[in-house]
Design a protein around this motif. Structure first.
Motif, mmCIF file in Angstrom:
data_model
loop_
_atom_site.group_PDB
_atom_site.id
_atom_site.type_symbol
_atom_site.label_atom_id
_atom_site.label_comp_id
_atom_site.label_asym_id
_atom_site.label_seq_id
_atom_site.Cartn_x
_atom_site.Cartn_y
_atom_site.Cartn_z
ATOM 1 N N SER A 1 -2.973 21.606 -26.482
ATOM 2 C CA SER A 1 -2.685 21.028 -25.173
ATOM 3 C C SER A 1 -1.992 22.085 -24.317
ATOM 4 O O SER A 1 -0.775 22.037 -24.095
ATOM 5 C CB SER A 1 -1.793 19.797 -25.362
ATOM 6 N N VAL B 1 2.453 13.076 -23.000
ATOM 7 C CA VAL B 1 2.912 14.312 -22.366
ATOM 8 C C VAL B 1 1.884 14.719 -21.327
ATOM 9 O O VAL B 1 0.743 15.022 -21.669
ATOM 10 C CB VAL B 1 3.079 15.426 -23.421
ATOM 11 N N PRO B 2 2.294 14.724 -20.063
ATOM 12 C CA PRO B 2 1.305 14.994 -19.018
ATOM 13 C C PRO B 2 0.918 16.466 -18.941
ATOM 14 O O PRO B 2 1.716 17.341 -19.260
ATOM 15 C CB PRO B 2 2.027 14.559 -17.737
ATOM 16 N N ASP B 3 -0.317 16.706 -18.524
ATOM 17 C CA ASP B 3 -0.763 18.075 -18.272
ATOM 18 C C ASP B 3 -0.319 18.506 -16.878
ATOM 19 O O ASP B 3 -0.261 17.688 -15.958
ATOM 20 C CB ASP B 3 -2.297 18.132 -18.321
ATOM 21 N N LEU B 4 -0.007 19.773 -16.758
ATOM 22 C CA LEU B 4 0.303 20.322 -15.431
ATOM 23 C C LEU B 4 -0.996 20.816 -14.818
ATOM 24 O O LEU B 4 -1.706 21.624 -15.428
ATOM 25 C CB LEU B 4 1.284 21.481 -15.554
ATOM 26 N N LEU B 5 -1.290 20.342 -13.658
ATOM 27 C CA LEU B 5 -2.555 20.690 -13.028
ATOM 28 C C LEU B 5 -2.353 21.763 -11.967
ATOM 29 O O LEU B 5 -1.372 21.717 -11.214
ATOM 30 C CB LEU B 5 -3.171 19.442 -12.387
ATOM 31 N N THR B 6 -3.262 22.702 -11.916
ATOM 32 C CA THR B 6 -3.189 23.749 -10.892
ATOM 33 C C THR B 6 -3.669 23.168 -9.576
ATOM 34 O O THR B 6 -4.750 22.592 -9.504
ATOM 35 C CB THR B 6 -4.104 24.926 -11.275
ATOM 36 N N SER B 7 -2.843 23.296 -8.562
ATOM 37 C CA SER B 7 -3.245 22.737 -7.277
ATOM 38 C C SER B 7 -3.109 23.759 -6.155
ATOM 39 O O SER B 7 -3.199 23.408 -4.986
ATOM 40 C CB SER B 7 -2.397 21.502 -6.968
ATOM 41 N N ALA B 8 -2.887 25.017 -6.529
ATOM 42 C CA ALA B 8 -2.693 26.042 -5.494
ATOM 43 C C ALA B 8 -4.008 26.355 -4.794
ATOM 44 O O ALA B 8 -5.066 26.347 -5.417
ATOM 45 C CB ALA B 8 -2.146 27.307 -6.131
ATOM 46 N N ARG C 1 -1.687 22.816 -21.358
ATOM 47 C CA ARG C 1 -1.050 22.541 -20.068
ATOM 48 C C ARG C 1 0.113 21.562 -20.193
ATOM 49 O O ARG C 1 0.588 21.030 -19.190
ATOM 50 C CB ARG C 1 -2.086 22.015 -19.084
ATOM 51 N N ALA C 2 0.555 21.335 -21.428
ATOM 52 C CA ALA C 2 1.709 20.441 -21.620
ATOM 53 C C ALA C 2 2.981 21.279 -21.640
ATOM 54 O O ALA C 2 3.217 22.060 -22.566
ATOM 55 C CB ALA C 2 1.549 19.672 -22.922
ATOM 56 N N HIS D 1 -0.596 34.757 -19.314
ATOM 57 C CA HIS D 1 -1.132 34.238 -18.051
ATOM 58 C C HIS D 1 -2.429 34.946 -17.682
ATOM 59 O O HIS D 1 -3.271 34.394 -16.980
ATOM 60 C CB HIS D 1 -0.100 34.346 -16.928
ATOM 61 N N LEU E 1 -4.804 30.423 -14.271
ATOM 62 C CA LEU E 1 -4.581 29.239 -13.437
ATOM 63 C C LEU E 1 -3.640 28.241 -14.095
ATOM 64 O O LEU E 1 -3.299 27.233 -13.494
ATOM 65 C CB LEU E 1 -5.925 28.568 -13.126
ATOM 66 N N VAL F 1 7.450 17.722 -11.830
ATOM 67 C CA VAL F 1 8.188 18.259 -12.982
ATOM 68 C C VAL F 1 8.513 19.728 -12.754
ATOM 69 O O VAL F 1 9.659 20.164 -12.955
ATOM 70 C CB VAL F 1 7.331 18.105 -14.263
ATOM 71 N N LEU F 2 7.505 20.477 -12.320
ATOM 72 C CA LEU F 2 7.755 21.908 -12.093
ATOM 73 C C LEU F 2 8.697 22.126 -10.920
ATOM 74 O O LEU F 2 9.529 23.030 -10.941
ATOM 75 C CB LEU F 2 6.440 22.632 -11.832
ATOM 76 N N ASP G 1 2.002 20.725 -6.546
ATOM 77 C CA ASP G 1 2.034 19.260 -6.493
ATOM 78 C C ASP G 1 2.640 18.657 -7.753
ATOM 79 O O ASP G 1 2.535 17.443 -7.970
ATOM 80 C CB ASP G 1 0.613 18.712 -6.287
ATOM 81 N N SER G 2 3.278 19.480 -8.565
ATOM 82 C CA SER G 2 3.887 18.959 -9.781
ATOM 83 C C SER G 2 5.374 18.701 -9.557
ATOM 84 O O SER G 2 6.153 19.628 -9.321
ATOM 85 C CB SER G 2 3.705 19.967 -10.922
ATOM 86 N N LEU H 1 -2.175 31.423 -1.973
ATOM 87 C CA LEU H 1 -1.718 32.376 -2.996
ATOM 88 C C LEU H 1 -1.782 33.807 -2.475
ATOM 89 O O LEU H 1 -0.853 34.601 -2.690
ATOM 90 C CB LEU H 1 -2.588 32.248 -4.245
ATOM 91 N N PRO I 1 -0.175 27.000 -15.115
ATOM 92 C CA PRO I 1 1.228 27.305 -14.807
ATOM 93 C C PRO I 1 2.147 27.247 -16.022
ATOM 94 O O PRO I 1 3.268 27.758 -15.980
ATOM 95 C CB PRO I 1 1.617 26.215 -13.798
ATOM 96 N N ALA J 1 -4.112 34.658 -10.510
ATOM 97 C CA ALA J 1 -4.691 33.343 -10.202
ATOM 98 C C ALA J 1 -5.569 33.430 -8.952
ATOM 99 O O ALA J 1 -6.665 32.864 -8.913
ATOM 100 C CB ALA J 1 -3.574 32.322 -10.007
ATOM 101 N N LEU K 1 6.047 20.385 -22.007
ATOM 102 C CA LEU K 1 7.036 20.000 -23.020
ATOM 103 C C LEU K 1 6.861 20.821 -24.299
ATOM 104 O O LEU K 1 7.845 21.299 -24.879
ATOM 105 C CB LEU K 1 6.903 18.502 -23.322
ATOM 106 N N TYR K 2 5.624 20.994 -24.730
ATOM 107 C CA TYR K 2 5.401 21.725 -25.977
ATOM 108 C C TYR K 2 5.805 23.185 -25.809
ATOM 109 O O TYR K 2 6.343 23.803 -26.731
ATOM 110 C CB TYR K 2 3.928 21.630 -26.390
ATOM 111 N N LEU L 1 1.727 27.932 -8.516
ATOM 112 C CA LEU L 1 0.417 27.591 -9.076
ATOM 113 C C LEU L 1 0.189 26.076 -9.091
ATOM 114 O O LEU L 1 -0.949 25.622 -9.075
ATOM 115 C CB LEU L 1 0.299 28.132 -10.510
ATOM 116 N N ALA L 2 1.272 25.318 -9.164
ATOM 117 C CA ALA L 2 1.136 23.858 -9.231
ATOM 118 C C ALA L 2 2.108 23.203 -8.260
ATOM 119 O O ALA L 2 3.050 22.517 -8.662
ATOM 120 C CB ALA L 2 1.407 23.380 -10.659
#
Lengths: 789, 482
Positions: free
Chosen positions: A197, B1-8, A199-200, A228, A233, A270-271, A267-268, B13, A235, B35, A202-203, A264-265
């Motif tokens: 996973s 556990v959610p995935d982080l999605l690239t939205s850039a 893109r998780a 990277h 792509l 959490v980030l 819209d997150s 960039l 994050p 990226a 937490l891990y 890179l993200a």
């Protein structure tokens, strides 16, 4: 589409494929169709609709275990947990060979923190189906929470064998391995979770923790620095790199990596929150606030983001906004100690001292054994009108006695030679352009390097020019953010610091809990939330002077006073200070009083007293300047209080924030500063003096009430100190009437201050050196006596 | 556990990477550029950013191949040319860099950055007239740009047109009054012209406009000191130190004024800066001061038994050889090989021109001694101990590297207890001028503790300053043969 087909698709984990079922085109009255629709609605998180459909299906006679179990889940998700549990138990009774009901029951019980019952239910599910991966994982999770790593590992190894594609199982295995300190294996397990996973976040975080524990952080760093490139792509590796760099103390690089991950993200949430956390650690509050606001927008229901946002606004002096945010949060989630503490702080800063103390007391009542919660009360009380030294000391002792303490071995390595060169540790989160910097750095720069070497233990180190002054004077610099209290104490002991000077107190970035573990044989409190005694039994001395702590007040301190012969601080004026103007009254035709102190210091009685002074000096004006007056609501509230005392609006000017130079420049509009009480001006009084403006003060009992008296006395202005409030009023009025004397004093004051003990750094350095040597010699004497015994 | 999605978005960039590179933040730029390259189609801008990042990261081969490919794909792109000019400059090929910058100018004649870049390279190539033309063009396009004006002023100064240089800066300051670089350039220009009154006036004007800057305060201190206003100079240096606490030169000068405790020795960077700036006028200045130390050294060595016996003496080490004045006075004596050590490369250039030294080493003298494995028959230390307070390391290392019977010849300024600097220590003081002076008793004690035999230890006048003698100590000591 038929219900059977829809159920089949649901089983295959394709809920959205069945959205068409939400439109009841096929025989909507058949219970099985209604139930199928309810299940689709549930899978698509349309909980209310799902519950309605499933209830209807059951009412129309569909009592199959699948339908009832789905209704149970819908009830739980809709908020009726008890009904859900009841239905689940009913299904379990009706379908005793099916492992799903006890599994769902277990998960619902676990979510309700009913862990013992959940454990039993998981076990029943496993009895029915020993290969049920979700049950293995769920039960292992409970064991991990109980600290039973070994047993959890056994379940999780089975789980990973049965479902090797489950990243969460590998992650849990890693957590279980961490419990038994199999750190390298744990890192491998987390690495597998991350592979499955990628893109998780937490891990990835867990893997960093494991690598740090296993000592394999350098290898992980090398992996992350190039990973990277393989998946540019994603994050997560970039964020993980940031986390690891932060753990390694490379704050700037860690913030950079977080910035890249967030870019890179964007819209997150959490980030965003994570990036803001790192910005905050790097003292980049304004950027952190923007990012946290974005996090709250992205995830408006997340209370943690809102609290963090409120906290950062406090640090940006946006107290009114922080207060609104906190009040809204408390309204939504109820009173919690942490939020009440923050609210107390915000409220105090808005000049609502009594309410602030009351909020802090409410927080204490919710968590009476928490030293950290009591810290809020200790920080609120010094601003309260009429506070006594005894009352404040009691609160401080109550707080410090409850700070968590772990048993550490006694300090034995420091050589008790009274004459040898000493290693002085400075502990602070304020080695920057901050009162700690302005009032200590010049004196520290002049300590004789042949006899005193300085080590800075920096919390959230800043990068401004004042911070560079501290870096330059120190023989070593250690960022201690990543160290918990015990680790910090052990670090200081490894460094063999002889004398530890705490310059953080119970304030932001303060590490009083570490001081409770004793970092050095001699511990001294100095500037940095030094509003009074620390109350801490492990704090041996407090640096003070005869004005701050006359002998008759020594009993309201828990430390021994280490009295310097002049002032307890040495002011380093800023190189960019504007020139002093002529007395404004000469051109204005009226006296302008001023006070540029924090609104927290301005109590209702202060306003009443100042109003009396304004009545006593006809046509006089009062300029108040503080961050809080950037908010119209605050301005109007304070203006009204003056109006209630009969002071016309045109006599009061309330000015908001400005840059430091502009702030200093505004003293050129002021003839006389009126000191607040009981919390007097400290750095603010020094700045006013440097700008040629004397301060009328009235000292009280507590340390914070006597700063101005100390500074004025050291600058040769003892005649500006009043013994009591009536005398304070009389003195202000009398000084205001002698414009010639004011003008003369103003014209020479900067020069007078420059050569006075307040600014004489070499003289201060000698005094400080002698005091430190005295404190050290005392300890050596005691150590010597102990050895002889 | 959610995935982080690239939205850039790729354009966001790319803009971010450009801004980050401008700010020198390569660490953040790298992942974002990677990226962006995945998300956006190839372009000249992406190639240019990639090459720029590679240059900043020190990956010059990567930058080279990136630019070569991109320029063949986009031959008319000025930005790529400028980037390759920067790369060539980094590789030490200034002429090649200038050729690339010239190509950029040809491609886009209105581009002021290309012209300014070419101007800067012309200055390096010692073609100030061409530099003036380039910078003047750039200034014409963007009259308020401080950097272009500073470049033009430097070029004008290089051809000796100080007035025009000054006028260029003055106009620039009026257009960009908060620009500290222009203020400093103007003050520095006045200092270089020895026009300290103007320098002071400019610095004070900047101060009154609250342009607090370490360099500006430092220059103000220098101007004040040169005007003999030492207390005010000390104030200015103290302010400079507040803003630039890690500047060793300023710290040394503040210590010399007694505001902070002196270190045991002057910082190497300070000494290097002083003598690099002093090299060209050093000898004429010392002659004007009646500098006597080389003569004293010659006199002493002339009495060396080996010399008296007509035997060669060596090897000899001249610590702090500077421009080689000691080498000159010893030139007719059979002392060889003579090796010189100095921390200032500019001083060593002067020494090298004299062709009197077998070898010249650019090194701090204590480091040179500490790393040295040779044994010397003669060690000379003329007028260098004034950059050390504590002499223990010096005498210890000198003793270690002298052969048996070897001589150490040195001079020191004497601390007689009426210091105008700090008197924190009895053994030595740091004077306002930034030099240390030592008490006679301290030198005697050091010599004794290190086991030297004294052949000469006497008070001497070393030179004259403002018509007053500078009292010193001159010593010849010998490492015993047993």
């Amino acid at each position: 589409m038929k219900a059977d087909t829809s159920r089949d698709l649901l089983r295959r984990g394709i809920p959205t494929a069945e959205l068409t079922l939400l439109n009841p085109t096929t025989d909507p009255q058949a219970p099985s169709e209604i139930a199928a629709r309810g299940m689709v609605q549930l899978a698509n998180k349309l909980v209310t609709e799902a519950r309605t459909s499933l209830r209807l299906a059951v009412a129309l006679g569909d009592s199959t275990p699948v339908t009832v179990l789905n209704l149970a889940l819908a009830e739980v998700q809709a908020g009726d947990r008890d009904r859900g549990l009841e239905l689940m138990r009913e299904v379990e009774r009706c379908a005793p060979g099916w492992d799903e009901p006890p599994l769902r029951l277990a998960e619902t019980l676990r979510a309700a923190d009913r862990n013992s019952e959940a454990e039993v239910a998981y076990q029943r599910a496993l009895d029915l189906n020993p290969r049920r991966d979700a049950a293995l994982l769920g039960l292992a999770g409970l064991l991990i929470m109980r600290g039973q790593g070994q047993q959890a590992q056994s379940l999780l190894l089975r789980c990973c064998g049965i479902a090797p594609e489950r990243a969460d199982a590998w992650d849990a295995l890693g957590l279980a391995l961490l419990l038994t300190r199999d750190n390298q294996l744990a890192e491998s397990a987390f690495a597998e979770a991350q592979r499955l996973s990628p893109r998780a976040l937490l891990y990835a975080r867990h893997r960093v923790d494991a690598a740090m524990a296993a000592g394999s952080h350098e290898a992980l760093l090398a992996v992350l620095e190039v990973s990277h490139a393989d998946d540019p792509l994603n994050p997560v590796p970039v964020a993980a790199l940031g986390i690891l760099l932060g753990r390694l103390g490379r704050r700037g690089d860690s913030v950079d990596a977080m910035e890249a991950a967030y870019a890179l993200a964007p819209d997150s949430a959490v980030l965003a929150a994570l990036f803001a956390e790192y910005l905050t650690r790097a003292n980049r509050f304004s950027e952190a606030e923007t990012i946290l606001r974005r996090a709250s927008e992205l995830d408006p229901d997340n209370g943690q983001y809102r609290d963090a946002h409120a906290s950062i606004m406090l640090r940006l002096y946006r107290h009114a906004e922080a207060r609104h945010e906190l009040l809204a949060s408390i309204e939504r989630n109820g009173e919690r100690p942490g939020e009440l503490c923050n609210l107390s702080n915000a409220t105090s800063c808005l000049g609502l001292q009594e309410e602030s103390v009351e909020l802090a007391r409410r927080a204490v009542s919710l968590a009476p054994e928490s030293g950290w919660v009591r810290r809020s009360l200790c920080n609120a009380l010094p601003y309260r009108d009429g506070i006594t030294g005894t009352e404040l000391l009691r609160a401080l002792k109550d707080c410090s006695a409850r700070l968590p303490r772990h048993t550490l071995p006694p300090l034995t390595t420091n050589n008790p030679d009274p004459d040898r060169p000493l290693l002085i540790g400075l502990l602070s989160g304020s080695f920057k352009a901050h009162p700690v910097g302005w009032l200590t750095v010049a004196g520290l720069e002049t300590l004789d390097p042949a006899t005193f070497q300085i080590i800075c233990l920096a919390q959230n180190a800043a990068q401004d020019w004042m911070a560079r002054r501290f870096r330059s004077l120190a023989c070593a610099w250690h960022d201690v953010d990543g160290l918990n209290d015990v680790a910090l104490a052990m670090k200081a002991r490894e460094l063999e610091i002889d004398v530890l000077i705490d310059m953080g107190g119970y304030g932001q970035g303060g590490r009083m809990t570490a001081c409770a573990h004793r970092l050095a044989p001699v511990q001294i409190k100095w500037v940095g939330m030094q509003n009074h005694s620390s109350g801490l039994a492990e704090m041996d001395w407090i640096i003070t002077d005869r004005w701050e702590t006359p002998s008759e007040l020594a009993h309201v301190y828990s430390e021994r006073p280490l009295c310097l012969p002049d002032g307890y601080v040495c002011y380093s004026p800023p190189p960019y200070a504007p020139d002093v103007s002529l007395l404004p009254a000469l051109t204005n035709g009226h006296i302008t009083f001023g006070c540029f102190n924090n609104l927290a210091k301005i109590t209702p009685r202060v306003i009443a007293t100042w109003s009396t002074i304004l009545h006593g000096v006809p046509d006089s004006r009062l300029v108040l300047k503080t961050h809080q007056f950037g908010v119209v609501e605050t301005v109007e509230r304070v203006r009204k209080v003056f109006r209630d005392h009969g002071i016309a609006a045109n006599r009061i000017e309330l000015r908001g924030p400005s840059g430091h130079r502009a702030f200093l420049h505004e003293y050129n509009d002021v003839d006389i500063v009126l000191d607040p009480f009981p919390y007097s001006g400290g750095l603010t009084t020094c700045e006013a003096l440097w700008m040629g403006v004397p301060t009328v003060t009235v000292p009280g009992e507590i340390f914070a009430s006597r700063h101005s008296m100390s500074h004025l006395s050291n600058a040769g202005l003892t005649d500006w100190v009043a013994p009591d409030l009536p005398a304070y009023v009389e003195l202000a009025v009398a000084k205001a009437k002698d414009l010639d004397a004011l003008a003369t004093l103003r014209s020479r004051l900067r020069g007078q201050v420059r050569v006075s003990p307040l600014c004489d750094a070499p003289r201060f350095g000698r005094n400080l050196g002698e005091a430190l040597r005295y404190a050290w010699s005392e300890w050596c004497d005691k150590a010597d006596r102990r050895l002889r015994r | 556990v959610p995935d982080l999605l690239t939205s850039a978005r790729p354009e966001a960039l790319i803009a971010r990477v450009a801004a980050l590179l401008e700010a020198g933040r390569t660490g953040v730029a790298r992942p974002l550029l990677d990226a962006a390259r995945r998300l956006a189609p190839p372009s000249a801008q992406l190639s240019q950013l990639s090459a720029m990042l590679a240059i900043r990261e020190g990956r010059r081969d990567l930058a080279q191949s990136e630019l070569d490919t991109a320029i063949s794909d986009y031959p008319d792109n000025a930005a790529l040319r400028k980037c390759r000019a920067e790369l060539r400059h980094c590789l030490g090929d200034t002429a090649g860099a200038a050729a690339e910058a010239a190509e950029a100018v040809i491609i886009d004649r209105r581009d002021p950055t290309a012209k300014a870049l070419l101007g800067a390279l012309m200055l390096e190539l010692k073609r100030p007239q061409d530099a003036i033309a380039c910078f003047a063009d750039a200034v014409t396009v963007v009259p308020s740009h401080p950097g272009y004006r500073e470049g033009l002023a430097t070029a004008l100064e290089a051809v000796g047109d100080y007035e025009a240089a000054f006028a260029t800066l003055t106009v620039g300051i009026a257009a960009a009054p908060r620009n500290i670089g222009l203020r400093n350039a103007a003050v520095l220009l006045a200092v270089r012209q020895q026009d300290f009154a103007t320098a002071l006036e400019l610095a004070e004007q900047a101060n009154s406009e609250c342009l607090a800057d370490a360099c500006l305060f430092g220059l103000q201190g220098h101007a004040l000191s040169s005007l003999g206003r030492h207390e005010e100079a000390a104030d200015a240096y103290a302010e400079a130190l507040k803003l630039g606490p890690d500047d060793p030169s300023v710290r040394h000068l503040v210590a010399a004024s007694g505001r902070v405790p002196p270190k045991k020795r002057a910082d190497i960077e300070y000494v290097r800066a002083v003598f690099d700036g002093y090299a060209e006028t050093f000898e004429s200045h010392l002659i004007a001061l009646g500098y006597r130390v080389p003569g004293l050294i010659r006199g002493a060595i002339s009495q060396h038994p080996g010399i008296l016996a007509g035997l060669p003496l060596g090897p000899a080490l001249d610590l702090g050889c500077g421009t080689g004045l000691v080498g000159v006075v010893l030139a007719d004596l059979p002392i060889r090989p003579l090796v010189g050590v100095d921390v200032s490369s500019r001083m060593l250039e002067q020494a090298k021109a004299k062709q009197l030294y077998a070898e010249l080493r650019e090194r701090d003298l204590l480091l040179a001694l500490a790393e040295d494995e040779a044994s010397w028959e003669l060690i000379l230390a003329a007028d260098v101990l004034c950059y050390f307070g504590d002499l223990q390391d010096f005498f210890r290392l000198a003793s270690r590297h002298l052969g048996k019977g070897g001589w150490l010849v040195f001079s020191a300024e004497e601390h007689v207890g009426d210091s105008n600097g700090t008197t924190r220590y009895d053994d030595w003081v740091l004077h306002r001028q930034g030099r240390y002076a030592h008490s006679f008793a301290y030198i005697e004690r050091m010599i004794r503790e290190m086991g030297f035999a004294v052949r000469t230890l006497e008070r001497q006048i070393l030179r004259r300053e403002t018509d007053k003698p500078v009292n010193g100590i001159f010593g010849v000591v010998e490492r015993p043969r047993t």
